[in-house]
Design a protein around this motif. Structure first.
Motif, mmCIF file in Angstrom:
data_model
loop_
_atom_site.group_PDB
_atom_site.id
_atom_site.type_symbol
_atom_site.label_atom_id
_atom_site.label_comp_id
_atom_site.label_asym_id
_atom_site.label_seq_id
_atom_site.Cartn_x
_atom_site.Cartn_y
_atom_site.Cartn_z
ATOM 1 N N ARG A 88 0.825 -1.213 0.000
ATOM 2 C CA ARG A 88 0.000 0.000 0.000
ATOM 3 C C ARG A 88 0.859 1.263 0.000
ATOM 4 O O ARG A 88 0.522 2.258 -0.652
ATOM 5 N N ALA A 89 1.973 1.240 0.725
ATOM 6 C CA ALA A 89 2.829 2.423 0.812
ATOM 7 C C ALA A 89 3.432 2.809 -0.539
ATOM 8 O O ALA A 89 3.852 3.960 -0.728
ATOM 9 N N ASP A 90 3.478 1.864 -1.479
ATOM 10 C CA ASP A 90 4.057 2.151 -2.800
ATOM 11 C C ASP A 90 3.048 2.743 -3.771
ATOM 12 O O ASP A 90 3.411 3.160 -4.874
ATOM 13 N N LEU A 91 1.776 2.779 -3.372
ATOM 14 C CA LEU A 91 0.738 3.333 -4.230
ATOM 15 C C LEU A 91 0.608 4.837 -4.040
ATOM 16 O O LEU A 91 0.776 5.326 -2.918
ATOM 17 N N PRO A 92 0.298 5.581 -5.091
ATOM 18 C CA PRO A 92 0.051 7.014 -4.915
ATOM 19 C C PRO A 92 -1.305 7.223 -4.247
ATOM 20 O O PRO A 92 -2.303 6.641 -4.666
ATOM 21 N N GLY A 93 -1.353 8.006 -3.196
ATOM 22 C CA GLY A 93 -2.620 8.241 -2.506
ATOM 23 C C GLY A 93 -2.972 7.115 -1.554
ATOM 24 O O GLY A 93 -2.146 6.285 -1.192
ATOM 25 N N GLU A 94 -4.250 7.053 -1.156
ATOM 26 C CA GLU A 94 -4.708 6.097 -0.154
ATOM 27 C C GLU A 94 -5.518 4.956 -0.752
ATOM 28 O O GLU A 94 -6.025 4.108 -0.016
ATOM 29 N N SER A 95 -5.684 4.898 -2.048
ATOM 30 C CA SER A 95 -6.500 3.875 -2.676
ATOM 31 C C SER A 95 -5.757 2.545 -2.769
ATOM 32 O O SER A 95 -4.527 2.489 -2.633
ATOM 33 N N SER A 96 -6.517 1.481 -3.022
ATOM 34 C CA SER A 96 -5.924 0.154 -3.191
ATOM 35 C C SER A 96 -5.508 -0.102 -4.637
ATOM 36 O O SER A 96 -4.935 -1.157 -4.943
ATOM 37 N N VAL A 97 -5.797 0.837 -5.537
ATOM 38 C CA VAL A 97 -5.426 0.697 -6.943
ATOM 39 C C VAL A 97 -4.944 2.038 -7.501
ATOM 40 O O VAL A 97 -5.286 3.100 -6.980
ATOM 41 N N ALA A 98 -4.171 1.948 -8.552
ATOM 42 C CA ALA A 98 -3.783 3.135 -9.320
ATOM 43 C C ALA A 98 -3.560 2.672 -10.754
ATOM 44 O O ALA A 98 -2.895 1.659 -10.990
ATOM 45 N N ALA A 99 -4.133 3.391 -11.697
ATOM 46 C CA ALA A 99 -4.085 2.945 -13.092
ATOM 47 C C ALA A 99 -3.721 4.069 -14.034
ATOM 48 O O ALA A 99 -4.157 5.210 -13.869
ATOM 49 N N VAL A 100 -2.912 3.722 -15.027
ATOM 50 C CA VAL A 100 -2.617 4.610 -16.151
ATOM 51 C C VAL A 100 -3.433 4.126 -17.332
ATOM 52 O O VAL A 100 -3.473 2.921 -17.629
ATOM 53 N N MET A 101 -4.113 5.061 -17.995
ATOM 54 C CA MET A 101 -5.063 4.709 -19.061
ATOM 55 C C MET A 101 -4.445 4.802 -20.455
ATOM 56 O O MET A 101 -3.467 5.511 -20.673
ATOM 57 N N ARG A 102 -5.072 4.118 -21.380
ATOM 58 C CA ARG A 102 -4.647 4.156 -22.775
ATOM 59 C C ARG A 102 -5.100 5.441 -23.463
ATOM 60 O O ARG A 102 -4.504 5.872 -24.455
ATOM 61 N N TYR A 103 -6.168 6.033 -22.965
ATOM 62 C CA TYR A 103 -6.708 7.259 -23.543
ATOM 63 C C TYR A 103 -7.430 8.026 -22.445
ATOM 64 O O TYR A 103 -7.781 7.455 -21.395
ATOM 65 N N PRO A 104 -7.669 9.305 -22.609
ATOM 66 C CA PRO A 104 -8.362 10.084 -21.575
ATOM 67 C C PRO A 104 -9.718 9.489 -21.246
ATOM 68 O O PRO A 104 -10.442 9.016 -22.133
ATOM 69 N N LEU A 105 -10.064 9.495 -19.967
ATOM 70 C CA LEU A 105 -11.293 8.848 -19.522
ATOM 71 C C LEU A 105 -12.552 9.519 -20.055
ATOM 72 O O LEU A 105 -13.612 8.905 -20.103
ATOM 73 N N ASP A 106 -12.459 10.777 -20.450
ATOM 74 C CA ASP A 106 -13.645 11.466 -20.961
ATOM 75 C C ASP A 106 -13.822 11.269 -22.467
ATOM 76 O O ASP A 106 -14.685 11.866 -23.102
ATOM 77 N N GLU A 107 -12.950 10.408 -23.045
ATOM 78 C CA GLU A 107 -13.062 10.114 -24.472
ATOM 79 C C GLU A 107 -13.515 8.673 -24.655
ATOM 80 O O GLU A 107 -13.310 7.822 -23.796
ATOM 81 N N GLN A 108 -14.114 8.372 -25.799
ATOM 82 C CA GLN A 108 -14.453 7.008 -26.122
ATOM 83 C C GLN A 108 -13.202 6.257 -26.555
ATOM 84 O O GLN A 108 -12.213 6.845 -26.984
ATOM 85 N N ALA A 109 -13.270 4.945 -26.439
ATOM 86 C CA ALA A 109 -12.139 4.128 -26.875
ATOM 87 C C ALA A 109 -11.882 4.325 -28.352
ATOM 88 O O ALA A 109 -12.832 4.392 -29.144
ATOM 89 N N PRO A 110 -10.603 4.437 -28.737
ATOM 90 C CA PRO A 110 -10.297 4.569 -30.159
ATOM 91 C C PRO A 110 -10.691 3.303 -30.906
ATOM 92 O O PRO A 110 -10.709 2.221 -30.334
#
Length: 390
Positions: A366-388
């Motif tokens: 947990r200490a290696d994650l950014p913030g206090e969440s149990s997950v952290a994800a980098v996306m392929r495209y901006p979340l406000d866009e539809q999948a290419p």
């Protein structure tokens, strides 16, 4: 389903076996049967504990049958599950145990894995296998190999997460030391004088190429990190000869001839820790940059939906998180107060969805994650866009 046991990168009596892969886990996670049984047992390599382990296993079998009956599974299917489990628990089953074992069974067959992680005993029944323990056993691995190269020869050692270090035999020519002997001023080979720091670079490269080829043959299809231990003269020559994709840039920069196997382990683990720390530091910096552009998130519900949509490129998740619940086909998240036959580990399910869409996952503290969440994800495209488009 195969009835042959598979080992999660385990090593027995000096023999190296196939390493469990993410693809194996994804395939297991895709199995569906109302009579899916998952048994997790903490074991030990010590033969003196066999009687106790056999009793615990029998208890697990009774618990599995009880849960199957409570779930309304008919007698025919329950007997088929028991037969599948019996097919992998022969006399040899109790030999060469590791720190834990994970067994999966349904009416079509059974499969057994031995892992080096210390797992907690658990028996569960549902419509799918509980693959979380296997996912975590290879996602947060401190396994590696060390190749120690000196003018007197070479040595390959395997570092396992829980069982220390073991030497792996290398097949080298009996006269390999002669490669580092050079020609005197009379043109005659002087076989009593080893090549020093002023020797011919071509001979160093030839020597290291022979060692490198032996290492590749010994490691077979393994993909764990490889750490080089060599003097300043031999290090560049080995790296030039190297063809192994996962040779780390960090190294043990001293002559390994003066190091014991235990010394090599200590120094190699320090290199491995440094390597992982550098990766995590770089990843967190990248996460921050991507988050500023709407291409990263540490929100559990957001990441669950993005993983379902195939939008997650890379995922870090808390190796110790135990939150149960469900994620439906749209990615909608529902947390559960306690586990049941219809719930799954939330972060495990998210990680599996990322893997199915070709993303990468890492289990971390947990200490290696950014913030206090149990997950952290980098996306392929901006979340406000539809999948290419594909």
């Amino acid at each position: 389903m195969s009835v042959l046991p598979a080992y999660a990168g385990e090593t027995y009596r000096g023999a190296m076996t196939a390493t469990l892969t993410y693809q194996d886990i994804v395939e297991l996670a895709g199995e569906r049967s109302e009579a899916s049984v998952s048994i997790i047992l903490r074991t030990t390599p010590f033969a003196a504990e066999r009687e106790r382990l056999e009793l615990e296993y029998k208890d697990a079998l009774r618990e599995a049958d009880h849960q199957l009956e409570a779930a309304g599974v008919d007698v025919r299917q329950r007997r088929a599950v028991r037969a599948a489990l019996d097919s992998v628990t022969s006399e040899e089953f109790w030999l060469n145990l590791s720190e834990s074992m994970v067994l999966f069974a349904n009416p079509d067959g059974a499969r057994e894995f031995r892992v080096k992680n210390h797992l907690t005993n658990r028996t569960s029944v549902g419509d799918r296998f509980d693959v979380g323990p296997l996912l975590r056993s290879i996602a947060f691995s401190h396994a590696a190999y060390v190749v120690a190269v000196s003018e007197g020869g070479a040595q390959l050692a395997e570092l396992s997460p829980d069982e220390g270090v073991h030497e792996v035999p290398l097949t080298l020519p009996d006269d390999i030391h002669t490669v580092l002997e050079y020609t005197s001023s009379d043109g005659q080979r002087d076989r009593g004088r080893a090549l020093g720091s002023t020797g011919e670079k071509i001979e160093l490269r030839k020597y290291c190429r022979i060692v490198q080829d032996a290492v590749i043959a010994a490691m077979a299809e393994h993909t764990e990190p490889l750490i080089l231990a060599a003097s300043s003269e031999l290090q560049p020559a080995y790296r030039e000869a190297n063809t192994y994709e996962n040779l780390l840039p960090e190294a043990i920069e001293e002559n390994p001839a003066a190091l014991s196997l235990a010394d090599l382990e200590t120094k190699a683990r320090a290199v491995l820790d440094e390597h992982y720390a550098a990766i995590l530091t770089s990843w967190r910096e990248r996460f921050g940059t991507k988050a500023n552009h709407g291409r990263a998130s540490a929100d559990l519900a957001t990441v669950a939906r993005a993983a379902t949509d195939g939008a997650v490129e890379e995922l870090l998740f808390d190796i110790d998180d135990t939150q149960e619940g469900t994620i439906d086909d749209t990615g909608a998240l529902a947390l559960a107060k306690e586990p049941s036959g219809r719930t799954n580990g939330i972060v495990d399910e998210i990680a599996l969805r990322v893997l199915r869409s070709g993303g990468k996952v890492w289990a971390v503290r947990r200490a290696d994650l950014p913030g206090e969440s149990s997950v952290a994800a980098v996306m392929r495209y901006p979340l406000d866009e539809q999948a290419p488009p594909a």
